[in-house]
Structures are given as structure tokens and as C-alpha cells.
Design a protein around this motif. Structure first.
Motif, mmCIF file in Angstrom:
data_model
loop_
_atom_site.group_PDB
_atom_site.id
_atom_site.type_symbol
_atom_site.label_atom_id
_atom_site.label_comp_id
_atom_site.label_asym_id
_atom_site.label_seq_id
_atom_site.Cartn_x
_atom_site.Cartn_y
_atom_site.Cartn_z
ATOM 1 N N ASP A 39 70.785 -53.733 -8.719
ATOM 2 C CA ASP A 39 70.858 -52.315 -8.372
ATOM 3 C C ASP A 39 71.296 -52.178 -6.911
ATOM 4 O O ASP A 39 71.977 -51.229 -6.547
ATOM 5 N N VAL A 40 70.881 -53.153 -6.101
ATOM 6 C CA VAL A 40 71.254 -53.226 -4.697
ATOM 7 C C VAL A 40 71.538 -54.688 -4.389
ATOM 8 O O VAL A 40 70.810 -55.570 -4.850
ATOM 9 N N ALA A 41 72.603 -54.947 -3.625
ATOM 10 C CA ALA A 41 72.902 -56.325 -3.231
ATOM 11 C C ALA A 41 73.394 -56.372 -1.798
ATOM 12 O O ALA A 41 74.107 -55.476 -1.345
ATOM 13 N N ASN A 42 72.986 -57.423 -1.110
ATOM 14 C CA ASN A 42 73.482 -57.747 0.225
ATOM 15 C C ASN A 42 74.155 -59.105 0.108
ATOM 16 O O ASN A 42 73.542 -60.053 -0.390
ATOM 17 N N ILE A 43 75.386 -59.195 0.579
ATOM 18 C CA ILE A 43 76.194 -60.391 0.383
ATOM 19 C C ILE A 43 76.766 -60.813 1.737
ATOM 20 O O ILE A 43 77.397 -60.006 2.420
ATOM 21 N N VAL A 44 76.544 -62.084 2.114
ATOM 22 C CA VAL A 44 77.030 -62.585 3.397
ATOM 23 C C VAL A 44 77.715 -63.933 3.190
ATOM 24 O O VAL A 44 77.212 -64.782 2.448
ATOM 25 N N GLY A 45 78.842 -64.105 3.873
ATOM 26 C CA GLY A 45 79.579 -65.361 3.822
ATOM 27 C C GLY A 45 80.918 -65.172 3.132
ATOM 28 O O GLY A 45 81.047 -64.364 2.214
ATOM 29 N N ARG A 46 81.891 -65.906 3.578
ATOM 30 C CA ARG A 46 83.240 -65.743 3.032
ATOM 31 C C ARG A 46 83.307 -66.057 1.542
ATOM 32 O O ARG A 46 83.892 -65.303 0.770
ATOM 33 N N GLU A 47 82.707 -67.161 1.115
ATOM 34 C CA GLU A 47 82.765 -67.537 -0.299
ATOM 35 C C GLU A 47 82.085 -66.493 -1.177
ATOM 36 O O GLU A 47 82.631 -66.056 -2.187
ATOM 37 N N ALA A 48 80.880 -66.071 -0.793
ATOM 38 C CA ALA A 48 80.122 -65.105 -1.591
ATOM 39 C C ALA A 48 80.820 -63.757 -1.662
ATOM 40 O O ALA A 48 80.943 -63.154 -2.734
ATOM 41 N N VAL A 49 81.292 -63.254 -0.520
ATOM 42 C CA VAL A 49 81.956 -61.953 -0.503
ATOM 43 C C VAL A 49 83.279 -62.003 -1.264
ATOM 44 O O VAL A 49 83.587 -61.092 -2.043
ATOM 45 N N GLU A 50 84.042 -63.056 -1.083
ATOM 46 C CA GLU A 50 85.316 -63.169 -1.810
ATOM 47 C C GLU A 50 85.093 -63.254 -3.320
ATOM 48 O O GLU A 50 85.867 -62.694 -4.103
ATOM 49 N N LEU A 51 84.011 -63.915 -3.763
ATOM 50 C CA LEU A 51 83.680 -63.943 -5.185
ATOM 51 C C LEU A 51 83.326 -62.536 -5.673
ATOM 52 O O LEU A 51 83.786 -62.109 -6.735
ATOM 53 N N ALA A 52 82.535 -61.805 -4.896
ATOM 54 C CA ALA A 52 82.158 -60.436 -5.281
ATOM 55 C C ALA A 52 83.379 -59.525 -5.373
ATOM 56 O O ALA A 52 83.456 -58.672 -6.256
ATOM 57 N N ILE A 53 84.349 -59.726 -4.505
ATOM 58 C CA ILE A 53 85.595 -58.953 -4.566
ATOM 59 C C ILE A 53 86.378 -59.340 -5.817
ATOM 60 O O ILE A 53 86.816 -58.476 -6.580
ATOM 61 N N ALA A 54 86.547 -60.634 -6.039
ATOM 62 C CA ALA A 54 87.330 -61.126 -7.179
ATOM 63 C C ALA A 54 86.751 -60.667 -8.511
ATOM 64 O O ALA A 54 87.493 -60.397 -9.457
ATOM 65 N N GLU A 55 85.420 -60.549 -8.570
ATOM 66 C CA GLU A 55 84.757 -60.144 -9.816
ATOM 67 C C GLU A 55 84.612 -58.628 -9.947
ATOM 68 O O GLU A 55 84.058 -58.133 -10.924
ATOM 69 N N GLY A 56 85.101 -57.880 -8.954
ATOM 70 C CA GLY A 56 85.116 -56.425 -9.038
ATOM 71 C C GLY A 56 83.832 -55.730 -8.630
ATOM 72 O O GLY A 56 83.683 -54.530 -8.856
ATOM 73 N N PHE A 57 82.909 -56.442 -8.000
ATOM 74 C CA PHE A 57 81.668 -55.805 -7.551
ATOM 75 C C PHE A 57 81.851 -55.066 -6.232
ATOM 76 O O PHE A 57 81.167 -54.082 -5.965
ATOM 77 N N ILE A 58 82.749 -55.562 -5.394
ATOM 78 C CA ILE A 58 82.969 -55.020 -4.055
ATOM 79 C C ILE A 58 84.449 -54.713 -3.876
ATOM 80 O O ILE A 58 85.297 -55.511 -4.272
#
Length: 96
Positions: A58-77
Motif C-alpha cells: 500500500d506504501v513503499a519506500n525504495i532506495v538504490g539504483r537496482e531497486a528503483v530501476e526494477l520498480a520503474i521497469a515493472e511499472g510501479f514507479i
């Protein structure tokens, strides 16, 4: 990557970070971000486990290049909503 899940009154809070940023502090002139063990520490996770956690968050905090880039690639961010803080990336997800 490291994933920490906890239930809150607002729903499932997921914290995800790259392993190499845990315990580090990143700064710009306006922002200081410390990736604490208390908040981000948790279990090691592969990409599939991270995606599963973010899908349920429901809420997520994401830090780091690998984690953020994965979240972008998967459409979350949306990439336009990512902050560059020092040498790392930070994004937040809020599902309403």
C-alpha cells in the motif's frame, strides 16, 4: 536487494533497498536520506520477491539504483517521480 514488510494501520508498508546502500547516508543541498537498518533492514530478496512485495504494498519506500530501476521497469514507479539523492536513487509508492 533487501525487503522489509510490515503491517501498519494504513496497510502493508514495504521498504526495499540495494544491499550496498544499507547503513549509508546520501545528501543533496535540500535532502538527507539515511538508509537505516531499523527501517530498511530485512531479508535478502531476488527480483521476483521484490516485485511480489511491491505488488502487494500500500506504501513503499525504495532506495538504490537496482531497486528503483526494477520498480520503474515493472511499472510501479514513474521515472519522472524518482529523486536522485547524492549517488543513489529514491522513490516512494502510495496506493490509494
Amino acid at each position: 536487494m533487501i525487503v522489509n514488510e510490515r503491517e501498519t494501520p494504513e496497510g502493508l508498508l514495504v521498504a526495499v533497498c540495494d544491499e550496498d546502500v544499507l547503513g549509508e547516508t546520501f545528501e543533496t543541498e535540500e535532502i538527507s536520506l539515511t538508509v537505516t537498518e531499523e527501517f530498511y533492514g530485512g531479508d535478502g530478496a531476488d527480483e521476483g520477491a521484490v516485485v511480489d512485495s511491491l505488488a502487494r504494498a500500500d506504501v513503499a519506500n525504495i532506495v538504490g539504483r537496482e531497486a528503483v530501476e526494477l520498480a520503474i521497469a515493472e511499472g510501479f514507479i514513474d521515472e519522472a517521480n524518482v529523486l536522485e539523492v547524492g549517488s543513489t536513487l529514491h522513490a516512494q509508492l502510495l496506493r490509494m
